[in-house]
Design a protein around this motif. Structure first.
Motif, PDB file in Angstrom:
ATOM      1  N   GLN A   1     -13.277  31.831 -28.981  1.00  0.00           N
ATOM      2  CA  GLN A   1     -12.472  32.927 -28.434  1.00  0.00           C
ATOM      3  C   GLN A   1     -11.937  33.854 -29.526  1.00  0.00           C
ATOM      4  OE1 GLN A   1      -9.406  31.599 -25.802  1.00  0.00           O
ATOM      5  NE2 GLN A   1     -10.838  30.652 -24.396  1.00  0.00           N
ATOM      6  N   PRO A   2     -12.795  34.369 -30.384  1.00  0.00           N
ATOM      7  CA  PRO A   2     -12.277  35.194 -31.487  1.00  0.00           C
ATOM      8  C   PRO A   2     -11.580  36.472 -31.020  1.00  0.00           C
ATOM      9  CG  PRO A   2     -14.677  35.295 -31.401  1.00  0.00           C
ATOM     10  CD  PRO A   2     -14.244  34.242 -30.430  1.00  0.00           C
ATOM     11  N   ALA A   3     -12.081  37.101 -29.965  1.00  0.00           N
ATOM     12  CA  ALA A   3     -11.464  38.346 -29.492  1.00  0.00           C
ATOM     13  C   ALA A   3     -10.059  38.084 -28.944  1.00  0.00           C
ATOM     14  CB  ALA A   3     -12.337  39.000 -28.422  1.00  0.00           C
ATOM     15  N   TYR A   4      -9.911  37.004 -28.180  1.00  0.00           N
ATOM     16  CA  TYR A   4      -8.598  36.681 -27.622  1.00  0.00           C
ATOM     17  C   TYR A   4      -7.593  36.426 -28.740  1.00  0.00           C
ATOM     18  CZ  TYR A   4      -4.743  34.153 -25.564  1.00  0.00           C
ATOM     19  OH  TYR A   4      -3.479  33.745 -25.222  1.00  0.00           O
TER      20      TYR A   4
ATOM     21  N   ALA B   1      -7.749  37.343 -31.856  1.00  0.00           N
ATOM     22  CA  ALA B   1      -7.505  38.548 -32.662  1.00  0.00           C
ATOM     23  C   ALA B   1      -6.424  39.404 -32.008  1.00  0.00           C
ATOM     24  CB  ALA B   1      -8.791  39.352 -32.824  1.00  0.00           C
ATOM     25  N   ALA B   2      -6.419  39.411 -30.677  1.00  0.00           N
ATOM     26  CA  ALA B   2      -5.401  40.178 -29.949  1.00  0.00           C
ATOM     27  C   ALA B   2      -4.079  39.424 -29.843  1.00  0.00           C
ATOM     28  CB  ALA B   2      -5.909  40.520 -28.550  1.00  0.00           C
ATOM     29  N   ASN B   3      -4.120  38.082 -29.933  1.00  0.00           N
ATOM     30  CA  ASN B   3      -2.925  37.233 -29.794  1.00  0.00           C
ATOM     31  C   ASN B   3      -2.865  36.228 -30.945  1.00  0.00           C
ATOM     32  OD1 ASN B   3      -2.161  38.111 -26.938  1.00  0.00           O
ATOM     33  ND2 ASN B   3      -4.291  37.431 -26.702  1.00  0.00           N
TER      34      ASN B   3
END
Length: 160
Positions: A90-93, A95-97
């Motif tokens: 879950q790198p995108a999640y 990165a956002a959190n």
């Protein structure tokens, strides 16, 4: 398609405590980590004791050095497992959190990251103590199946 194996419905927490409005839980998965690391440490300590008595020139480390190795392996497995999950799944999640990376109690560990963490931990430990990597790595590889076994049992409890 018919299921051949039905997973039992077991609560992922062995027990829960509510202290002053804050819930604490000991999860089966955490217990698997604890048991695997502690039993592996004791087995390695016994292996080093036996080798220093019977074949002192072949023992990769003194038995008391396994205490420091346990500390390195605890950090390596937890940090590597969590960072592996963050980067691989879950790198995108994250990165956002980014603060959610610290929320290990919400789940999310990666075997691949834990394995990479153990390799890095063994390399660091050997560098720090002036030990040869291959014999120490062999000893770690000999006790690793204990932790993997408990981890697979915990996966079954989680229905994975």
């Amino acid at each position: 398609m018919q299921e051949y194996f039905t997973f039992p419905a077991i609560d992922p927490a062995l027990f829960r405590l509510n202290l002053f409005g804050v819930e604490f839980a000991l999860r089966w998965y955490a217990l698997a980590y604890i048991c695997g690391l502690l039993l592996g440490w004791q087995m390695m300590k016994a292996m080093m004791r036996r080798q220093t008595v019977w074949q002192p020139s072949r023992a990769p480390m003194q038995p008391n050095a396994t205490d420091d190795l346990l500390t390195a392996m605890i950090l390596a497995v937890i940090l590597g497992g969590r960072l592996g999950y963050v980067l691989f799944y879950q790198p995108a999640y994250f990165a956002a959190n980014p603060l959610d990376i610290l929320r290990v109690w919400d789940g999310g560990m990666s075997f691949h990251g834990g394995f990479a963490g153990v390799i890095a931990g063994v390399l660091w430990f050997c560098w720090r103590h002036g030990l040869r990597v291959v014999p120490v790595g062999d000893a770690v590889a000999a006790v690793a199946p204990i932790g993997i076994f408990f981890g697979r049992l915990a996966n079954c409890v989680n229905g994975e």
